[in-house]
Design a protein around this motif. Sequence first.
Motif, mmCIF file in Angstrom:
data_model
loop_
_atom_site.group_PDB
_atom_site.id
_atom_site.type_symbol
_atom_site.label_atom_id
_atom_site.label_comp_id
_atom_site.label_asym_id
_atom_site.label_seq_id
_atom_site.Cartn_x
_atom_site.Cartn_y
_atom_site.Cartn_z
ATOM 1 N N ALA A 145 0.375 -6.144 1.471
ATOM 2 C CA ALA A 145 0.882 -5.320 0.369
ATOM 3 C C ALA A 145 0.411 -3.870 0.464
ATOM 4 O O ALA A 145 1.163 -2.938 0.155
ATOM 5 N N GLY A 146 -0.816 -3.651 0.919
ATOM 6 C CA GLY A 146 -1.353 -2.304 0.982
ATOM 7 C C GLY A 146 -0.631 -1.391 1.956
ATOM 8 O O GLY A 146 -0.697 -0.164 1.824
ATOM 9 N N THR A 147 0.058 -1.974 2.929
ATOM 10 C CA THR A 147 0.733 -1.153 3.941
ATOM 11 C C THR A 147 1.979 -0.467 3.395
ATOM 12 O O THR A 147 2.560 0.380 4.077
ATOM 13 N N ILE A 148 2.376 -0.802 2.175
ATOM 14 C CA ILE A 148 3.560 -0.172 1.594
ATOM 15 C C ILE A 148 3.338 1.327 1.417
ATOM 16 O O ILE A 148 4.290 2.112 1.341
ATOM 17 N N GLU A 149 2.060 1.756 1.372
ATOM 18 C CA GLU A 149 1.771 3.182 1.214
ATOM 19 C C GLU A 149 2.223 4.002 2.420
ATOM 20 O O GLU A 149 2.319 5.228 2.338
ATOM 21 N N ARG A 151 12.453 5.871 0.229
ATOM 22 C CA ARG A 151 12.889 4.494 0.472
ATOM 23 C C ARG A 151 12.365 3.556 -0.613
ATOM 24 O O ARG A 151 13.080 2.659 -1.069
ATOM 25 N N ILE A 152 11.118 3.745 -1.027
ATOM 26 C CA ILE A 152 10.550 2.900 -2.083
ATOM 27 C C ILE A 152 11.316 3.098 -3.385
ATOM 28 O O ILE A 152 11.652 2.130 -4.072
ATOM 29 N N ASP A 163 7.251 5.898 11.108
ATOM 30 C CA ASP A 163 7.530 7.009 10.199
ATOM 31 C C ASP A 163 8.007 6.536 8.841
ATOM 32 O O ASP A 163 8.323 7.331 7.967
ATOM 33 N N GLY A 164 8.060 5.206 8.650
ATOM 34 C CA GLY A 164 8.484 4.662 7.368
ATOM 35 C C GLY A 164 9.977 4.691 7.146
ATOM 36 O O GLY A 164 10.460 4.337 6.072
ATOM 37 N N LEU A 166 8.726 -1.967 3.983
ATOM 38 C CA LEU A 166 9.678 -1.952 2.870
ATOM 39 C C LEU A 166 10.323 -3.327 2.676
ATOM 40 O O LEU A 166 10.791 -3.651 1.585
ATOM 41 N N ARG A 167 10.308 -4.132 3.716
ATOM 42 C CA ARG A 167 10.900 -5.467 3.609
ATOM 43 C C ARG A 167 10.212 -6.315 2.544
ATOM 44 O O ARG A 167 10.821 -7.230 1.989
#
Length: 216
Positions: A187-191, A197-198, A94-95, A159-160
């Motif tokens: 890097a693409g998984t940050i979406e 949180r970002i 769920d991020g 987020l790490r």
Amino acid sequence: MKFNIPQFVMGVLNRLLDNGYEAYIVGGCIRDILLDKNPEDWDIATSALPVKVKEIFCDKKVISTGEKYGTVTVMGEEGKVEVTTFRSEGAYTDGRHPDWVAFRDSIVDDLSRRDFTINSIAWNHIKGIVDPFGGMKDLDKGIIRAVGNPQDRFSEDALRMIRAVRFASILDFAIEDETFKAIRILAGTIENISMERIREELFKLLVSPNPSYGVN
């Protein structure tokens, strides 16, 4: 090595130890002390389950910050201490929260699920420093290195990757090669991470001493 720990933090630590549980000051506060910085937050990891922590501190205000994930916050006039049961955890689908949490009996198990070696150091006045992943060496060398396999750590919580860049910017450290490669790959998984949180991490990055490192 002698650590200058505030009395209210030592009070929480000692009460857990006196009740027969393992307990360590852990994470960013230990990192900051080793870097001669003043910690803003205090965290203790313990073998006591949250329900036991609340019983032990029944004379104090205890907030269930994230009790199902093992964390409660002990409040005092001088400050607050987050107390978290030793644990391992699953991915953050769920991020924001791990899909599952399993409580453990070992401080080493707990440290192994953390993000970077410099944040995976624990201490108490009985056993001294516990540093199974070489965090102190990486502090000395100025290196940001993921604990274990970096792709595993970033797959658990994307987020790490931003946190790695933020720590490198704030501390003027270099990101270790394998850790950096994993960031480029994933890097693409940050979406998949919530904007809340970002935004919080990016704000911390932008007010760091060297924000251009992270922005570039």
